[in-house]
Design a protein around this motif. Structure first.
Motif, short mmCIF file in Angstrom:
data_model
loop_
_atom_site.label_atom_id
_atom_site.label_comp_id
_atom_site.label_asym_id
_atom_site.label_seq_id
_atom_site.Cartn_x
_atom_site.Cartn_y
_atom_site.Cartn_z
N THR A 145 13.45 76.09 91.73
CA THR A 145 13.81 76.71 90.45
C THR A 145 14.54 78.03 90.68
N LEU A 146 14.14 78.75 91.71
CA LEU A 146 14.73 80.06 91.99
C LEU A 146 16.23 79.96 92.28
N ARG A 147 16.69 78.80 92.70
CA ARG A 147 18.11 78.61 93.04
C ARG A 147 18.89 77.91 91.95
N SER A 148 18.23 77.58 90.86
CA SER A 148 18.89 76.84 89.79
C SER A 148 19.78 77.76 88.96
N ALA A 149 20.85 77.20 88.42
CA ALA A 149 21.78 77.99 87.60
C ALA A 149 21.08 78.54 86.36
N ARG A 150 20.20 77.74 85.77
CA ARG A 150 19.49 78.18 84.56
C ARG A 150 18.63 79.40 84.85
N PHE A 151 17.89 79.35 85.95
CA PHE A 151 17.00 80.46 86.29
C PHE A 151 17.80 81.73 86.61
N ILE A 152 18.88 81.58 87.36
CA ILE A 152 19.70 82.74 87.73
C ILE A 152 20.35 83.35 86.49
N LEU A 153 20.92 82.50 85.63
CA LEU A 153 21.54 83.00 84.40
C LEU A 153 20.52 83.72 83.53
N GLY A 154 19.36 83.09 83.33
CA GLY A 154 18.32 83.69 82.51
C GLY A 154 17.84 85.02 83.07
N SER A 155 17.73 85.09 84.38
CA SER A 155 17.27 86.33 85.02
C SER A 155 18.28 87.46 84.82
N VAL A 156 19.57 87.12 84.96
CA VAL A 156 20.62 88.14 84.76
C VAL A 156 20.61 88.64 83.32
N VAL A 157 20.49 87.71 82.38
CA VAL A 157 20.44 88.09 80.96
C VAL A 157 19.20 88.94 80.68
N PHE A 158 18.06 88.55 81.25
CA PHE A 158 16.84 89.32 81.03
C PHE A 158 16.99 90.75 81.55
N VAL A 159 17.47 90.91 82.77
CA VAL A 159 17.61 92.24 83.36
C VAL A 159 18.59 93.09 82.54
N ALA A 160 19.67 92.48 82.07
CA ALA A 160 20.63 93.21 81.23
C ALA A 160 19.96 93.67 79.94
N GLY A 161 19.16 92.79 79.33
CA GLY A 161 18.46 93.15 78.10
C GLY A 161 17.44 94.25 78.32
N PHE A 162 16.71 94.17 79.43
CA PHE A 162 15.73 95.20 79.74
C PHE A 162 16.42 96.55 79.92
N ALA A 163 17.56 96.55 80.62
CA ALA A 163 18.31 97.79 80.85
C ALA A 163 18.79 98.39 79.53
N ILE A 164 19.29 97.53 78.63
CA ILE A 164 19.74 98.01 77.31
C ILE A 164 18.58 98.59 76.53
N ASN A 165 17.46 97.88 76.54
CA ASN A 165 16.28 98.32 75.81
C ASN A 165 15.75 99.65 76.34
N TYR A 166 15.65 99.75 77.65
CA TYR A 166 15.09 100.97 78.26
C TYR A 166 16.01 102.17 78.04
N THR A 167 17.30 102.00 78.29
CA THR A 167 18.22 103.13 78.12
C THR A 167 18.33 103.53 76.65
N SER A 168 18.21 102.57 75.75
CA SER A 168 18.26 102.89 74.32
C SER A 168 17.03 103.70 73.90
N ASP A 169 15.87 103.32 74.43
CA ASP A 169 14.66 104.12 74.17
C ASP A 169 14.82 105.55 74.67
N GLU A 170 15.45 105.70 75.83
CA GLU A 170 15.67 107.03 76.39
C GLU A 170 16.61 107.86 75.50
N ILE A 171 17.64 107.23 74.98
CA ILE A 171 18.57 107.93 74.09
C ILE A 171 17.84 108.39 72.84
#
Length: 261
Positions: A145-171
């Protein structure tokens, strides 16, 4: 209380029902927050929703059930498969921030009605059971699963969302200097595109989680996140327009989803 089941099939059926119930509840939540009531907290706080609770305490109490369920199922079943561990780190990491780090960093936060706190605690208990049960007991992902396109795509989207959420809270946290009062227009990051960049970040985050898990629990979580935050984002957007009028309208921001809504 965690229910007792006589068979694994019965337990999985109950778990599926809990997921579908969350999706249907999300539909009612969208209607309720759009047509009937504005969530009464923060700038929208009003009398009649019970005693007011210190914001730091309220955030800790209402978000911590997620961590309690993770701890319970880890204790019960031990460490799961590698892919499950990664997904659990996504889910648990968000709630370590929400339950422990974020509350302690709140500055001059408004008190929260106890009814809002209890409703959020109920949801976090419900979702905590659904996600923790699934990742720590009901479904073990193979290492491939760790090498699947679905898992990699979802992980990238999750990390991007977390970054947006965290930096927005800081602002938002740094909008006012110590001793200042009143409201200001948030600027920078995703706030250049939407009024509620923190909500947008959460929606992106859990959409990524749903993609990475490829599961009904993940979809239920992502859908309810949208159902709960998007209408509140629209309310916030309207408030900004009424508060800052032409100055805010000139910024051309959407409410929650950049360029769309």
């Amino acid at each position: 209380m965690i229910p007792y089941f006589e068979s694994a099939v019965e337990e999985m059926t109950y778990h599926d029902i809990a997921c579908w119930a969350m999706i249907f509840t999300g539909l009612f939540t969208v209607v309720g927050l759009t047509k009937l009531v504005t969530a009464p907290y923060g700038r929208h706080s009003k009398a009649g929703w019970g005693i007011m609770v210190n914001p730091k305490l309220a955030w800790m109490l209402m978000e911590c059930p997620n961590l309690v369920f993770i701890a319970y199922y880890l204790y019960k079943n031990g460490v799961p498969a590698t892919a499950n561990v990664v997904l659990l780190l996504f889910y648990g990491g968000h709630y370590v921030n929400r339950s422990l780090i974020f509350p302690l960093r709140i500055r001059n936060g408004k008190k929260m009605p106890i009814t809002v706190m209890l409703a959020a605690a109920f949801y976090c208990s419900w979702n905590g059971y659904i996600q923790s049960k699934y990742l720590l007991e009901l479904h073990m992902y193979p290492d491939s699963t760790l090498r699947s396109a679905r898992f990699i795509l979802g992980s990238v989207v999750f990390v991007a969302g977390f970054a947006i959420n965290y930096t927005s809270d800081e602002i938002l946290r740094n909008l006012r200097k110590p001793g200042e009062t009143g409201y200001k227009i948030p600027r920078g990051g995703a706030f250049e595109y939407v009024s509620c960049a923190n909500f947008f970040g959460e929606i992106v985050e859990w959409t990524g989680f749903a993609i990475a898990t490829g599961s009904l629990p993940g979809v239920a979580f992502a859908f309810y996140t949208f159902a709960n935050t998007a209408p509140r984002g629209v309310s916030h957007h309207k408030w900004y327009l009424e508060k800052f009028k032409g100055e805010y309208e000139a910024l051309g921001r959407k409410a929650v989803i950049p360029f769309i809504w």
